[in-house]
Design a protein around this motif. Structure first.
Motif, PDB file in Angstrom:
ATOM      1  N   ASP A  72     -40.826  60.172 -14.268  1.00 58.58           N
ATOM      2  CA  ASP A  72     -39.962  59.026 -14.572  1.00 58.58           C
ATOM      3  C   ASP A  72     -40.344  58.488 -15.957  1.00 58.58           C
ATOM      4  OD1 ASP A  72     -39.235  56.196 -14.788  1.00 58.58           O
ATOM      5  OD2 ASP A  72     -38.550  56.399 -12.706  1.00 58.58           O
ATOM      6  N   LEU A  73     -39.386  58.438 -16.839  1.00 64.76           N
ATOM      7  CA  LEU A  73     -39.693  58.049 -18.218  1.00 64.76           C
ATOM      8  C   LEU A  73     -40.095  56.581 -18.360  1.00 64.76           C
ATOM      9  CD1 LEU A  73     -36.929  60.145 -19.912  1.00 64.76           C
ATOM     10  CD2 LEU A  73     -39.182  59.891 -20.937  1.00 64.76           C
ATOM     11  N   ARG A  74     -39.642  55.750 -17.443  1.00 64.85           N
ATOM     12  CA  ARG A  74     -39.943  54.338 -17.569  1.00 64.85           C
ATOM     13  C   ARG A  74     -41.314  54.016 -16.989  1.00 64.85           C
ATOM     14  NH1 ARG A  74     -38.295  50.265 -14.786  1.00 64.85           N
ATOM     15  NH2 ARG A  74     -37.446  51.692 -13.246  1.00 64.85           N
ATOM     16  N   THR A  75     -41.551  54.528 -15.771  1.00 66.44           N
ATOM     17  CA  THR A  75     -42.788  54.148 -15.081  1.00 66.44           C
ATOM     18  C   THR A  75     -43.901  55.177 -15.234  1.00 66.44           C
ATOM     19  OG1 THR A  75     -42.149  55.299 -13.076  1.00 66.44           O
ATOM     20  CG2 THR A  75     -41.406  53.032 -13.292  1.00 66.44           C
ATOM     21  N   GLY A  76     -43.548  56.369 -15.643  1.00 65.07           N
ATOM     22  CA  GLY A  76     -44.548  57.420 -15.761  1.00 65.07           C
ATOM     23  C   GLY A  76     -44.861  58.090 -14.425  1.00 65.07           C
ATOM     24  N   SER A  77     -44.219  57.649 -13.342  1.00 63.59           N
ATOM     25  CA  SER A  77     -44.583  58.259 -12.066  1.00 63.59           C
ATOM     26  C   SER A  77     -43.970  59.641 -11.883  1.00 63.59           C
ATOM     27  CB  SER A  77     -44.239  57.348 -10.888  1.00 63.59           C
ATOM     28  OG  SER A  77     -42.976  56.782 -11.090  1.00 63.59           O
ATOM     29  N   LEU A  78     -44.658  60.404 -11.080  1.00 66.63           N
ATOM     30  CA  LEU A  78     -44.237  61.765 -10.781  1.00 66.63           C
ATOM     31  C   LEU A  78     -43.078  61.693  -9.788  1.00 66.63           C
ATOM     32  CD1 LEU A  78     -45.430  64.498 -11.524  1.00 66.63           C
ATOM     33  CD2 LEU A  78     -46.839  64.375  -9.473  1.00 66.63           C
ATOM     34  N   VAL A  79     -41.932  62.276 -10.149  1.00 62.19           N
ATOM     35  CA  VAL A  79     -40.792  62.124  -9.245  1.00 62.19           C
ATOM     36  C   VAL A  79     -40.265  63.439  -8.699  1.00 62.19           C
ATOM     37  CG1 VAL A  79     -40.005  59.901 -10.135  1.00 62.19           C
ATOM     38  CG2 VAL A  79     -39.244  62.000 -11.259  1.00 62.19           C
ATOM     39  N   GLY A  80     -41.010  64.522  -8.922  1.00 62.85           N
ATOM     40  CA  GLY A  80     -40.561  65.786  -8.365  1.00 62.85           C
ATOM     41  C   GLY A  80     -41.093  66.954  -9.167  1.00 62.85           C
ATOM     42  N   ALA A  81     -40.619  68.153  -8.813  1.00 64.58           N
ATOM     43  CA  ALA A  81     -41.047  69.343  -9.540  1.00 64.58           C
ATOM     44  C   ALA A  81     -39.957  70.392  -9.406  1.00 64.58           C
ATOM     45  CB  ALA A  81     -42.354  69.880  -8.961  1.00 64.58           C
ATOM     46  N   GLU A  82     -39.815  71.188 -10.465  1.00 61.74           N
ATOM     47  CA  GLU A  82     -38.880  72.307 -10.376  1.00 61.74           C
ATOM     48  C   GLU A  82     -39.661  73.570 -10.046  1.00 61.74           C
ATOM     49  OE1 GLU A  82     -36.408  73.085 -13.824  1.00 61.74           O
ATOM     50  OE2 GLU A  82     -35.484  74.826 -12.858  1.00 61.74           O
ATOM     51  N   ALA A  83     -39.160  74.317  -9.064  1.00 61.45           N
ATOM     52  CA  ALA A  83     -39.782  75.599  -8.705  1.00 61.45           C
ATOM     53  C   ALA A  83     -39.169  76.689  -9.585  1.00 61.45           C
ATOM     54  CB  ALA A  83     -39.513  75.897  -7.233  1.00 61.45           C
ATOM     55  N   LEU A  84     -40.025  77.415 -10.301  1.00 58.36           N
ATOM     56  CA  LEU A  84     -39.554  78.475 -11.192  1.00 58.36           C
ATOM     57  C   LEU A  84     -40.186  79.797 -10.772  1.00 58.36           C
ATOM     58  CD1 LEU A  84     -39.957  76.184 -14.273  1.00 58.36           C
ATOM     59  CD2 LEU A  84     -37.763  77.258 -13.632  1.00 58.36           C
ATOM     60  N   ALA A  85     -39.369  80.802 -10.590  1.00 58.70           N
ATOM     61  CA  ALA A  85     -39.866  82.058 -10.034  1.00 58.70           C
ATOM     62  C   ALA A  85     -40.807  82.784 -10.995  1.00 58.70           C
ATOM     63  CB  ALA A  85     -38.675  82.970  -9.708  1.00 58.70           C
ATOM     64  N   ARG A  86     -41.894  83.287 -10.445  1.00 58.46           N
ATOM     65  CA  ARG A  86     -42.825  84.115 -11.204  1.00 58.46           C
ATOM     66  C   ARG A  86     -43.164  85.348 -10.380  1.00 58.46           C
ATOM     67  NH1 ARG A  86     -41.287  81.129 -14.393  1.00 58.46           N
ATOM     68  NH2 ARG A  86     -42.389  79.804 -15.889  1.00 58.46           N
ATOM     69  N   TRP A  87     -43.304  86.446 -11.066  1.00 59.01           N
ATOM     70  CA  TRP A  87     -43.714  87.696 -10.420  1.00 59.01           C
ATOM     71  C   TRP A  87     -45.198  87.868 -10.655  1.00 59.01           C
ATOM     72  CZ3 TRP A  87     -41.049  93.006 -11.860  1.00 59.01           C
ATOM     73  CH2 TRP A  87     -41.592  94.034 -11.060  1.00 59.01           C
ATOM     74  N   LYS A  88     -45.958  87.843  -9.570  1.00 56.02           N
ATOM     75  CA  LYS A  88     -47.397  88.092  -9.715  1.00 56.02           C
ATOM     76  C   LYS A  88     -47.589  89.599  -9.684  1.00 56.02           C
ATOM     77  CE  LYS A  88     -49.692  83.957  -9.128  1.00 56.02           C
ATOM     78  NZ  LYS A  88     -50.768  83.185  -8.498  1.00 56.02           N
ATOM     79  N   HIS A  89     -47.409  90.185 -10.826  1.00 57.09           N
ATOM     80  CA  HIS A  89     -47.418  91.645 -10.908  1.00 57.09           C
ATOM     81  C   HIS A  89     -48.850  92.163 -10.854  1.00 57.09           C
ATOM     82  CE1 HIS A  89     -46.669  95.684 -12.314  1.00 57.09           C
ATOM     83  NE2 HIS A  89     -45.376  95.476 -12.162  1.00 57.09           N
ATOM     84  N   PRO A  90     -49.115  93.137  -9.962  1.00 57.82           N
ATOM     85  CA  PRO A  90     -50.483  93.607  -9.789  1.00 57.82           C
ATOM     86  C   PRO A  90     -51.103  94.174 -11.087  1.00 57.82           C
ATOM     87  CG  PRO A  90     -48.902  94.955  -8.526  1.00 57.82           C
ATOM     88  CD  PRO A  90     -48.169  93.748  -9.018  1.00 57.82           C
ATOM     89  N   HIS A  91     -50.289  94.695 -11.991  1.00 57.69           N
ATOM     90  CA  HIS A  91     -50.862  95.225 -13.239  1.00 57.69           C
ATOM     91  C   HIS A  91     -50.524  94.384 -14.465  1.00 57.69           C
ATOM     92  CE1 HIS A  91     -51.806  98.537 -10.718  1.00 57.69           C
ATOM     93  NE2 HIS A  91     -50.528  98.845 -10.517  1.00 57.69           N
ATOM     94  N   HIS A  92     -49.320  93.830 -14.479  1.00 56.01           N
ATOM     95  CA  HIS A  92     -48.896  93.125 -15.695  1.00 56.01           C
ATOM     96  C   HIS A  92     -49.155  91.630 -15.659  1.00 56.01           C
ATOM     97  CE1 HIS A  92     -46.866  96.722 -17.210  1.00 56.01           C
ATOM     98  NE2 HIS A  92     -46.458  96.925 -15.961  1.00 56.01           N
TER      99      HIS A  92
END
Ligand code: C2E
Ligand code: CA
Ligand code: CA
Length: 402
Positions: A166-186
């Motif tokens: 929140d830009l006014r209060t600075g409080s945490l108001v959520g999160a966006e889930a972004l896909a990541r591939w935990k690649h065994p080699h890369h």
């Protein structure tokens, strides 16, 4: 970078339009101009010209090699030349092409609808700066669809979480889930390496449901620890075509025990503008079941109020291409400001994405934007890191930052 330091490549098949652009560029005072009438010639010019062009103005519809193929080659050859797209094409198409361009790992300064005018041109040219750090792009990926599908089956994908504040209060108001591939080699691999292929092959839903499931579980866990806030998940435009989507989403979220109002579904502006009946059916059903809808990448399409009003959304995410460095660019500021105003009038939350600097943060705050998301606050992180972040989070610190 100064306009006087720009070596511009103009790619346009129409001789008349190309001449006009060349004249505009000359009068803006660029250092040098090379011309090409299709993508193939443009690639030749890039390899031949000295100094090498450091910015390209590119038309899309051209004979022999069109703009899209040119962009793909640019990505594949890792030629880090920032691009401005010029086109007379429909703005919906332009927005999906801008997206594609970014996924190829190309630094897209913006798009100009033809006819090009000096004001637009100048404002986009002035966005030119050092190329951003190259993220994993589709062009870097050597993954085949088979590799990716095997990884989906092997459960190698996970959401990373990026906080929203929140830009006014600075409080945490959520999160966006972004896909990541935990690649065994890369190692940890970003969406550009797998989403385009999954989407184009009709396999994106499998990944969507896995991410949705894990994000909903993570959100539940956060609630159990007393941190009650929503999580946002991205839906692909292609998924919306299938009318069973809404029921699947419902089932998954119900299984996690999370109230749908804590699961924000992000759809891109172009998806919000669609006229396709099944997509509208899905969105209406999701909304009916209590999922908040968020319009992502706002500003990259050209939706009007009527189109937006068809969808009951509750959040507008202003695309990062407008937010980044907009504090120094008055035309961008106008766009951001009017998006924030519109959100306010529609009684929905405005979110500024891609907030990288203190200036961006300060300016958004001054303009009355509700929420910020970006590297200035934190990069996307895995669940354990995010959990620790949430625990140690102090709202005062964010506000004090400004
Ligand atoms: P998006 O939905 O617009 O997500 C925001 C992107 O901006 C993320 O890239 C995020 O890491 C990046 N970002 C956040 N803050 C900043 C910043 O301050 N500066 C810069 N330069 N970038 C920032 P990411 O994670 O690479 O994702 C790229 C796109 O892939 C997303 O764009 C979204 O369209 C798509 N995507 C990610 N996860 C999923 C998913 O689970 N399903 C679907 N369908 N698409 C997804
Ligand atoms: Ca998003
Ligand atoms: Ca976005």
């Amino acid at each position: 970078m100064n306009i006087a330091d720009l070596h511009v490549l103009v790619i346009e098949d129409d001789d008349f339009q190309r001449k006009i652009m060349v004249r505009m560029l000359a009068s803006l005072g660029v250092a040098s101009i090379v011309e090409a009438s299709n993508g193939k010639q443009a690639l030749d010019e890039i390899h031949r010209a000295t100094p090498r062009p450091n910015i390209a103005l590119c038309d899309l519809d051209m004979p022999e090699m069109d703009g899209m193929e040119f962009l793909r080659h640019l990505g594949e050859e890792k030629l880090t030349i920032p691009v401005i797209l010029t086109s007379a094409l429909d703005s919906k198409l332009l927005s999906s092409i801008s997206r594609m361009t970014r996924l190829y790992g190309i630094h897209l300064l913006g798009t100009i609808e033809k006819p090009v005018n000096p004001v637009n041109l100048k404002s986009l040219l002035s966005k030119h700066g050092p190329a951003p750090v190259r993220q994993q792009s589709a062009a870097d990926s050597t993954f085949s669809l088979e590799d990716i599908l095997a990884a989906v089956d092997a459960d190698q994908f996970e959401p990373y979480f990026q906080p929203k504040v929140d830009l006014r209060t600075g409080s945490l108001v959520g999160a966006e889930a972004l896909a990541r591939w935990k690649h065994p080699h890369h190692g940890v691999t970003g969406p550009a390496a797998f989403i385009p292929l999954l989407e184009s092959s009709g396999n994106i839903d499998k990944l969507t449901f896995q991410i949705l499931d894990k994000a909903a579980m993570a959100c539940r866990r956060c609630h159990d620890h007393g941190h009650v806030m929503p999580v946002s998940v991205n839906l692909s435009l292609v998924s919306l075509d299938d009318t069973s989507l809404a029921d699947h989403v419902m089932q998954i979220v119900r299984r996690s025990g999370l109230d749908p109002r804590y699961l924000i579904l992000e759809i891109t502006e172009s998806a919000a503008m669609t006229d396709v009946a099944p997509a509208l059916e899905n969105l209406a059903r999701l909304c009916m079941h209590g999922f908040p809808l968020s319009i992502d990448d706002y500003g990259t399409g050209s939706s009007n109020l009527q189109q937006l009003a068809r969808i009951a959304f509750s959040e507008l995410k202003i695309d990062q291409s407008f937010v980044q460095d907009f504090s120094e660019n008055s035309s961008l500021r106008v766009i951001v400001e009017s998006s924030i105003d519109m959100a306010r009038k529609l009684n929905v939350k405005s979110v500024g994405e891609g907030v990288e600097t203190r200036q961006d943060w300060d300016m958004l705050r001054r303009l009355g934007c509700d929420i910020a998301q970006g590297y200035f606050i934190a990069r996307p992180m895995d669940l354990d890191t995010f959990t620790a972040f949430v625990k140690g989070y102090q709202p005062g610190l964010m506000v004090a930052k400004s």
